[in-house]
Design a protein around this motif. Sequence first.
Motif, PDB file in Angstrom:
ATOM      1  N   GLY A 321       0.816  -1.210   0.000  1.00  0.00           N
ATOM      2  CA  GLY A 321       0.000   0.000   0.000  1.00  0.00           C
ATOM      3  C   GLY A 321       0.850   1.260   0.000  1.00  0.00           C
ATOM      4  O   GLY A 321       0.515   2.249  -0.657  1.00  0.00           O
ATOM      5  N   LEU A 324       2.259   1.706  -3.552  1.00  0.00           N
ATOM      6  CA  LEU A 324       1.212   2.222  -4.447  1.00  0.00           C
ATOM      7  C   LEU A 324       0.934   3.695  -4.175  1.00  0.00           C
ATOM      8  O   LEU A 324       0.675   4.480  -5.095  1.00  0.00           O
ATOM      9  N   TYR A 325       1.009   4.072  -2.901  1.00  0.00           N
ATOM     10  CA  TYR A 325       0.772   5.465  -2.517  1.00  0.00           C
ATOM     11  C   TYR A 325       1.883   6.372  -3.053  1.00  0.00           C
ATOM     12  O   TYR A 325       1.623   7.434  -3.630  1.00  0.00           O
ATOM     13  N   GLU A 329      -0.501   5.487  -7.438  1.00  0.00           N
ATOM     14  CA  GLU A 329      -1.551   4.553  -7.858  1.00  0.00           C
ATOM     15  C   GLU A 329      -2.721   4.524  -6.882  1.00  0.00           C
ATOM     16  O   GLU A 329      -3.795   4.020  -7.217  1.00  0.00           O
ATOM     17  N   THR A 330      -2.516   5.016  -5.662  1.00  0.00           N
ATOM     18  CA  THR A 330      -3.600   5.257  -4.713  1.00  0.00           C
ATOM     19  C   THR A 330      -3.417   6.662  -4.154  1.00  0.00           C
ATOM     20  O   THR A 330      -2.297   7.178  -4.102  1.00  0.00           O
ATOM     21  N   LYS A 331      -4.510   7.267  -3.739  1.00  0.00           N
ATOM     22  CA  LYS A 331      -4.457   8.663  -3.300  1.00  0.00           C
ATOM     23  C   LYS A 331      -4.192   8.819  -1.804  1.00  0.00           C
ATOM     24  O   LYS A 331      -3.844   9.905  -1.353  1.00  0.00           O
ATOM     25  N   TYR A 333      -2.802   6.746   2.024  1.00  0.00           N
ATOM     26  CA  TYR A 333      -2.251   5.591   2.729  1.00  0.00           C
ATOM     27  C   TYR A 333      -3.049   5.388   4.016  1.00  0.00           C
ATOM     28  O   TYR A 333      -3.080   6.274   4.876  1.00  0.00           O
TER      29      TYR A 333
END
Length: 340
Positions: A321, A324-325, A329-331, A333
Motif C-alpha cells: 500500500g 502504491l501510494y 496509484e492510490t491517493k 495511505y
Amino acid sequence: LESEGHELVVTTPGAFLGKTKSCIVVKHRGKKTNEVKTTNLNHIFVTGRGVTVSSNVIEFCSERHIPIDYIRFDGKPYARLYSFYDQNARIQLAQLAACGNEKGSAFAKSIVYGKIKNQLNLAKYYHKYRKEKDSTFSTLFREKTSRIELHLKELGETNDSDHDILRGKLFSIEGRAAQNYWEITKRLLAGMLVFEGREGKGATDVVNSMLNYGYGILQAKVWDAVIRSSLSPFISFLHKPQRNKPTFIFDLIEQFRVQAVDRVIFSMINKGVEVTMEKERLSNKTKTRLIGHILERMNTYEKYRGRRIRFVEIIREQARGAALYFTGETKKYLPYIGKW
C-alpha cells in the motif's frame, strides 16, 4: 499452517545449517538435531551465537526470496541475507520524491495515527474484561484514554509546510499518547510483574526485555515486507533518515507494534506463562516461548478489508500500500488498525 508458510528459528549456539534435497538440516557437534522441509519455508531466524549457514542454504534461500535474519540476545537484528533481485528503481525514486512534498507529510501523520489508535484499541480491549473487576483500573482507563483521544484530535489538526518542524510535532503527540498508554499498561500488569514504564535499549526487567525482543522479531518481518514491495528501508518520513539505520522500517513498524507484540506479551503474562531473566537478560526458555508466541501471532488469521488473511500478510499488504501510494496509484495511505 505449514502448507501456507513456516519459519525456522535456530537458537542453539554453534549449530550448523546444511541442505539436503528436500530439507534444511540443523546439526550440532556433527549430530543432526532437527530438519525442516523446504516446502513453503518462508523465513529463517538465527538467534544463537556461532551459528554457521552453508552456501547451499544461502543459495537456496536467495533463489526463493527467503530472508535469513540474525538477531542479538536483546532482540536487535544485526544482519540479514536476502535476494538482491527484489528491487525496483521506479518505486524507490517515487519514495524519494515523496520526501519533499505533502505526500510524505501525510504518510508520517498516518503512521502516527495508526500507532495511537492501536494503543487506544488495545486499552479498550483489556478494559472490556477488567471494568467489572478492577475499579482502580477502570478509573485510570477513563482518565488516560480521554487524554489519548485528545492527542488524536490534536494530530488531526497538526500541519506544517516545513517537514522537519512537522516531524517534531508528530513525535511530541506520539510521545504524550504513549505515556498514557504505558501508564495503563503498568496498572494492567500490577500484581503479576513489576513494570515501571517503557524502557528501550539496556532494559533489565522482564517486561521491557520481552517487548524489545519481540519488536526485533517484528522488525525482521517488516523489513521482509518492505523489500518484497521494492521499497527502500532507508528513505523515511516520520523518522529522520540516518546513516546506516533502516529508518523507513522504523516508520512502518509503528502501526504493528501493539497488535503484533504488546498484545502477545500481555496475554502471556495474564495467562501465567513463566517468563524469567538470567543475568539481566531474558532466559533462553523465555526467548523460545516468546518467539513461538510472536510467530504464532504472525500466522493468525484476521479480517482485513473484506478478506481473512494472516497477520504477516497484512504487514505485506501495508508495505504494498505504501508503494502504491508513493507511485500515485492510490491517493491515500491507510494505516493498519486492529479491532478490539
